[in-house]
Design an enzyme around this catalytic site. Structure first.
Site, short mmCIF file in Angstrom:
data_model
loop_
_atom_site.label_atom_id
_atom_site.label_comp_id
_atom_site.label_asym_id
_atom_site.label_seq_id
_atom_site.Cartn_x
_atom_site.Cartn_y
_atom_site.Cartn_z
N GLU A 263 34.03 36.08 19.47
CA GLU A 263 33.46 35.27 18.81
C GLU A 263 34.30 34.56 17.64
O GLU A 263 35.02 35.33 17.08
CB GLU A 263 32.19 35.88 17.97
CG GLU A 263 31.06 36.26 18.88
CD GLU A 263 30.04 36.90 17.95
OE1 GLU A 263 29.83 36.78 16.71
OE2 GLU A 263 29.22 37.83 18.59
N GLU A 317 20.41 28.29 16.61
CA GLU A 317 19.13 29.28 16.91
C GLU A 317 18.21 29.38 15.73
O GLU A 317 18.67 29.87 14.81
CB GLU A 317 19.73 30.61 17.54
CG GLU A 317 20.78 30.42 18.65
CD GLU A 317 21.41 31.86 19.14
OE1 GLU A 317 20.88 32.86 19.34
OE2 GLU A 317 22.52 31.97 18.73
N LYS A 320 17.09 32.96 13.89
CA LYS A 320 17.88 33.79 13.34
C LYS A 320 17.48 34.19 12.03
O LYS A 320 17.09 33.05 11.08
CB LYS A 320 19.44 33.60 13.54
CG LYS A 320 19.85 33.52 15.05
CD LYS A 320 21.14 33.27 15.23
CE LYS A 320 21.82 34.81 15.32
NZ LYS A 320 23.36 34.75 15.38
N GLU A 326 23.69 31.03 9.61
CA GLU A 326 23.13 31.69 10.58
C GLU A 326 22.50 30.94 11.80
O GLU A 326 22.61 31.14 12.95
CB GLU A 326 22.53 33.04 10.47
CG GLU A 326 23.17 33.99 9.81
CD GLU A 326 24.17 34.65 10.72
OE1 GLU A 326 23.84 35.07 11.88
OE2 GLU A 326 25.44 34.75 10.16
#
Length: 474
Positions: A263, A317, A320, A326
């Protein structure tokens, strides 16, 4: 000895990833969002962008079925909450592999299993189950004759390091060495696998923006940071972080084990206190990182270790939790429009410049930001003088950019009003150039601030339109 180790790493990486020149780029496909497209649409998106590797955070059947026959290599995940069961019973590990791996392989090209994710920071304290779970999953792969095709590892965060600066002083947390890292490295060595590392220069920059240069964090030109411990000079924070992990591995005598960056990414938006979170910075980090990886070469400490890097993440997203960042790491909005332009393949690099990696229209966020870029103060490179002028791209695009610059962009457009000093020549391109440059200078000549949907570009000589003088700053 050093030459031998470098060659060994190079050969092993090539054997695992079948890479010819540079490294390899993949992407993390998270699904904590309520408005994400179907898995079948996602696979089409990945293929259309030339993305040949994807990492997922579970073994969702709809995702694995959609990836079947796609030619995309897949890394799946055994979640942290299943580590206890996988460690406790070999029968559980066998059933998990049978249902989630054997049932789809080889049509779905599963190349690796990430056992857990950042286990050491898991608040449920699952660290003690990790090594046994890995070994049990491996035995299940052996049972189904998949062990030679599918690698096992476990992504670790940089918080697993006791020291990370300077890179030469990299070391693992003492309490994890005997219980986790040594047995895991022995396993990785025996099975020809690799260490997965999650590395985020954004976090280091955000917490230390007073001492860490933004240019250093975003792979831009900078004087570099010397490391007296190894005699090397680092020109980007990513390399420094990865070499800290290599140094920690070397201290334990595991120089021969390759590393995959499972990541890494940079958020395009954050809360007010999240310094550096912006579209321009995210585009610069990811775009320059891809260029860095695909053009080959390892790190200063491991120059022959071509890296495989998984960008985080495919989509923004919206479910989250935590800070705004985030929910804004995505390279694409849920409607599958790009948040900003970056290359994904070697072919994409042919015409790529960082100035091109700017926000694009059609996304799901703020329309002005998505089209024209709104970098935060301090994003500029601050080096030398440059100006922003309009391209000959047609009336509609120029007028749209002009309207933004003089309106929401806050450029000073008084000089191009009738009767003012820069009204003549009274042409759309001249007026747009003045407005674009006014905005560009206001943004401290930030990379990406001279874009306007492709209607502008940077020059290093002062532009001349009639008697009008273009400003170099405010």
């Amino acid at each position: 000895m050093a030459t031998h180790l470098f060659c060994s790493i190079c050969v092993l990486v090539l054997a695992i990833f079948s890479l010819a020149d540079g490294g390899s780029i993949g992407i993390n496909y998270g699904r904590i969002g309520g408005d994400l497209p179907s898995a079948s649409k996602v696979v089409k998106l990945l293929k259309s962008q030339g993305i040949g590797r994807v990492k997922v955070y579970d073994t969702d059947p709809s995702v694995l079925r959609s990836l079947s026959g796609s030619g995309i290599k897949v890394t799946v995940n055994l979640p942290n909450e299943l580590l206890y069961a996988a460690a406790r019973k070999q029968s559980f590990a066998n059933k998990w592999v049978q249902r989630n791996i054997k049932a789809y392989y080889p049509r779905t090209q599963i190349e690796a299993i990430a056992v857990g994710n950042e286990v050491f920071v898991d608040p449920k304290n699952t660290t003690g189950f990790l090594i046994t779970a890995i070994k049990n999953i491996h035995q299940a792969l052996v049972k189904y004759k998949l062990d030679s095709d599918i690698k096992l590892s476990s992504p670790v965060a940089l918080s697993a390091l006791q020291n990370s600066y300077p890179s030469s002083a990299g070391s693992f947390r003492p309490e994890l060495i005997e219980s986790v890292f040594k047995p895991m490295f022995e396993f990785l060595r025996e099975t020809g696998s690799y260490l997965m590392v999650n590395a985020y220069p954004f976090f280091a920059y955000e917490a230390n923006s007073d001492v860490i240069s933004l240019d250093y964090s975003l792979f831009r030109e900078n004087p570099g940071v010397p490391d007296a411990g190894n005699g090397l000079r680092y020109f980007n924070l990513f390399d420094a972080q990865i070499d800290a992990v290599f140094a920690a591995m070397s201290a334990l005598k595991y120089d021969d084990i390759p590393l995959v960056v499972s990541e890494t990414g940079w958020p395009s938006k954050g809360d007010e206190n999240e310094i550096g979170a912006s579209v321009v910075n995210a585009a610069a980090y990811n775009g320059n990182l891809v260029k860095r990886i695909l053009t080959g070469g390892g790190t200063p400490l491991r120059p022959k270790a071509n890296l495989t890097v998984f960008l985080f993440a495919l989509f923004n997203e919206n479910k989250k939790t935590g800070p705004a960042s985030e929910r804004n790491y995505g390279l694409f909005y849920p409607n599958m429009e790009k948040v900003y332009e970056i290359p994904f393949t070697v072919d994409d690099l042919k015409n790529y410049r960082e100035d091109d990696s700017s926000p694009v229209s059609g996304g799901g966020g703020d329309a002005a930001q998505a089209r024209f870029s709104t970098p935060v103060a301090g994003d500029g490179n601050g080096s030398g003088f440059s100006w922003c002028v309009a391209r000959d791209v047609g009336k509609d695009k120029l007028q749209s950019g002009l309207d933004f610059a003089c309106g929401e962009g806050g450029a000073d457009c008084r000089s191009i009003q009738p009767g003012s000093t820069c009204y003549d020549p009274n042409t759309l391109q001249a007026h747009a150039s003045f407005a674009f440059n006014s905005y560009y200078q206001k943004m401290r000549r930030a990379s990406g601030a001279c874009y306007f949907g492709g209607a502008a570009y940077v020059v290093t000589q002062p532009p001349k339109f009639g008697k009008c003088e273009f400003p170099t700053g405010y």
